[in-house]
Design an enzyme around this catalytic site. Structure first.
Site, PDB file in Angstrom:
ATOM      1  N   ARG A  94       0.068  50.497 -82.358  1.00 49.47           N
ATOM      2  CA  ARG A  94      -1.343  50.699 -82.001  1.00 49.47           C
ATOM      3  C   ARG A  94      -1.439  50.882 -80.487  1.00 49.47           C
ATOM      4  O   ARG A  94      -0.674  50.301 -79.721  1.00 49.47           O
ATOM      5  CB  ARG A  94      -2.174  49.495 -82.434  1.00 49.47           C
ATOM      6  CG  ARG A  94      -2.268  49.374 -83.947  1.00 49.47           C
ATOM      7  CD  ARG A  94      -3.152  48.226 -84.379  1.00 49.47           C
ATOM      8  NE  ARG A  94      -4.488  48.401 -83.832  1.00 49.47           N
ATOM      9  CZ  ARG A  94      -5.218  47.390 -83.361  1.00 49.47           C
ATOM     10  NH1 ARG A  94      -4.747  46.159 -83.364  1.00 49.47           N
ATOM     11  NH2 ARG A  94      -6.425  47.621 -82.890  1.00 49.47           N
ATOM     12  N   SER A  95      -2.400  51.662 -80.036  1.00 52.33           N
ATOM     13  CA  SER A  95      -2.522  51.942 -78.600  1.00 52.33           C
ATOM     14  C   SER A  95      -2.805  50.673 -77.801  1.00 52.33           C
ATOM     15  O   SER A  95      -2.316  50.529 -76.682  1.00 52.33           O
ATOM     16  CB  SER A  95      -3.603  53.000 -78.342  1.00 52.33           C
ATOM     17  OG  SER A  95      -4.880  52.524 -78.701  1.00 52.33           O
ATOM     18  N   GLY A  98       0.545  49.127 -77.171  1.00 55.22           N
ATOM     19  CA  GLY A  98       1.274  49.916 -76.180  1.00 55.22           C
ATOM     20  C   GLY A  98       0.746  49.697 -74.768  1.00 55.22           C
ATOM     21  O   GLY A  98       1.511  49.692 -73.802  1.00 55.22           O
ATOM     22  N   LEU A 121      10.296  45.896 -87.644  1.00 51.33           N
ATOM     23  CA  LEU A 121       9.772  46.368 -86.361  1.00 51.33           C
ATOM     24  C   LEU A 121      10.788  46.055 -85.273  1.00 51.33           C
ATOM     25  O   LEU A 121      11.255  44.918 -85.168  1.00 51.33           O
ATOM     26  CB  LEU A 121       8.433  45.687 -86.053  1.00 51.33           C
ATOM     27  CG  LEU A 121       7.359  45.826 -87.131  1.00 51.33           C
ATOM     28  CD1 LEU A 121       6.147  44.961 -86.793  1.00 51.33           C
ATOM     29  CD2 LEU A 121       6.970  47.274 -87.307  1.00 51.33           C
ATOM     30  N   GLU A 122      11.137  47.047 -84.474  1.00 54.95           N
ATOM     31  CA  GLU A 122      12.091  46.866 -83.362  1.00 54.95           C
ATOM     32  C   GLU A 122      11.260  46.659 -82.100  1.00 54.95           C
ATOM     33  O   GLU A 122      10.912  47.606 -81.414  1.00 54.95           O
ATOM     34  CB  GLU A 122      12.982  48.097 -83.232  1.00 54.95           C
ATOM     35  CG  GLU A 122      13.733  48.428 -84.506  1.00 54.95           C
ATOM     36  CD  GLU A 122      13.474  49.856 -84.973  1.00 54.95           C
ATOM     37  OE1 GLU A 122      12.595  50.534 -84.434  1.00 54.95           O
ATOM     38  OE2 GLU A 122      14.169  50.279 -85.903  1.00 54.95           O
ATOM     39  N   GLN A 139       0.347  50.894 -87.133  1.00 54.16           N
ATOM     40  CA  GLN A 139      -0.417  51.602 -88.156  1.00 54.16           C
ATOM     41  C   GLN A 139       0.518  52.523 -88.924  1.00 54.16           C
ATOM     42  O   GLN A 139       1.475  53.054 -88.375  1.00 54.16           O
ATOM     43  CB  GLN A 139      -1.557  52.379 -87.531  1.00 54.16           C
ATOM     44  CG  GLN A 139      -1.155  53.281 -86.403  1.00 54.16           C
ATOM     45  CD  GLN A 139      -2.343  53.732 -85.567  1.00 54.16           C
ATOM     46  OE1 GLN A 139      -3.479  53.677 -86.010  1.00 54.16           O
ATOM     47  NE2 GLN A 139      -2.073  54.185 -84.367  1.00 54.16           N
TER      48      GLN A 139
END
Length: 173
Positions: A94-95, A98, A121-122, A139
């Site tokens: 998700r932004s 980030g 998830l890495e 997402q």
């Protein structure tokens, strides 16, 4: 073509897409938000070898959160199980995540038709940042596939329930 949020809702109702647990509040215009489970794994060695099974240890994200350290890889998983035998799923951060300098995947954001399981998830970060379990961190979107989908994914990570370390070493066996 990417399915719209409304199309994802329809495909969940028909069973073409499975998301468990499913909450319609997590639908976006063309994706569905997935959350971070409370359990992470980290590699024990500083140097990893792709030809061997690298040792890991589990970490549980406490209620007060966990501070991620830059330069360290954390393997988490989505709380949600997903499955589809018709669409190619794709995972993106998700932004808002980030913008905190957190990356939720290094290279494994694209799934194969037929993938079923939770998503590993890495996770890495640019600077120290506190994370919390059950946060919507990524997402999933679904791409329509042109052509026959008679070859379905049944690889090393099929039906995974926990975060999984690399099984690359199996390619050398």
């Amino acid at each position: 073509m990417i399915l719209s949020g409304n199309e994802i809702k329809k495909r969940v109702k028909t069973g073409e897409i499975i998301i468990e647990p499913y909450d319609e509040k997590n639908i976006n215009p063309n994706s569905y938000n997935l959350s971070l489970d409370k359990e992470l794994i980290v590699y024990e060695n500083d140097i990893l070898d792709m030809k061997v099974e690298n040792k890991t240890r589990k970490i549980t994200i406490p209620e007060e959160g966990l501070v991620l350290e830059p330069g360290k890889l954390y393997l988490g998983r989505t709380s949600e199980y997903t499955k589809t035998e018709k669409y190619a799923p794709m995972l993106e951060g998700r932004s808002s995540i980030g913008r905190l300098g957190i990356s939720v995947h290094a290279t494994a954001g694209f799934g194969d038709v037929g993938f079923a399981g939770t998503w590993t998830l890495e996770i890495s970060c640019i600077q120290p940042v506190r994370i919390y379990a059950d946060t919507k961190v990524c997402q999933i979107c679904y791409h329509d596939v042109d052509g026959d989908t008679d070859i379905l994914y049944r690889g090393k990570y099929y039906e995974q329930k926990d975060a999984k370390a690399s099984n690359m070493y199996k390619d050398f066996e």
